[in-house]
Design an enzyme around this catalytic site. Sequence first.
Site: not given
Length: 200
Positions: A13, A65, A91-92, A109
Site C-alpha cells: 500500500n 508505548k 500496533r494500536l 483495514h
Amino acid sequence: MKIAVFASGSGSNFSAMMGAIRADKLPGVEVALLVCDRPGALVEGRAEQESIPVFSFQPKQHADKLAYEQVILQELKKKQVEWIILAGYMRLIGDTLLEAYQGRIINLHPSLLPAFTGKDAIGQALEYGVKVTGVTVHFVDAGMDTGPIIAQRVVPILEGDTRETLTKRIQEQEHQLLPEVVRLVQEGKVKLIGRKVGVQ
C-alpha cells in the site's frame, strides 16, 4: 499536505501511494516519512528506492508505548507531518499520537468494519463463512479498528477462495481506495462530525 505512512510489512500500500503520486493522482500530497516498527521489513526497501526518509524502531528497546511514541512524534514534527496514514501498521496508536494528531490519523483495514477487527481479518472472514468482505478506511481512535468510517469497498468471497486468492483481490481494492481517500482528505472533502463522516 505532508503525510507519514506507518507500515510493518511488505509495503504494497505504500507503493500504491507512491504510484498515485507519480501518476499525479495526488497533487499536493508529499510522503515526508515512513515509520516502521519492524527494522528490515520489505517496506523499508521500497521507501529507500523512492528516496523517502525512514524512521525505524524496535518497540522492545523502549520502556513503553509512551516512550516510543514520543520519539515518533519528534520525528513527525521534524518533517512537519500533517497527517498519519496507517497502511499495514500492526500496533494500536496510543494517547501521545492520538492527542497530537486528533482527527488526522486514518487506517486501512482489510474487512468491512465493524466486522472482523484486529489481526488476520481475512482469515477471520474465511473461517466465519461470510459471503462478502472488503476494505475499510477509517479515522483512528483509541480502540482497535473502531474509529469513524470514511469509505468502504465490498469484495465478494468466491467458492473455493483461499487466503491467498482473497488477499490478492482485497489488496487490489486497498491499492485503489487508500489513495482515493487521501486525495479527498487533501481536498478538504472529508468532514468528521462525531461518529459520522461526511464525504463531498
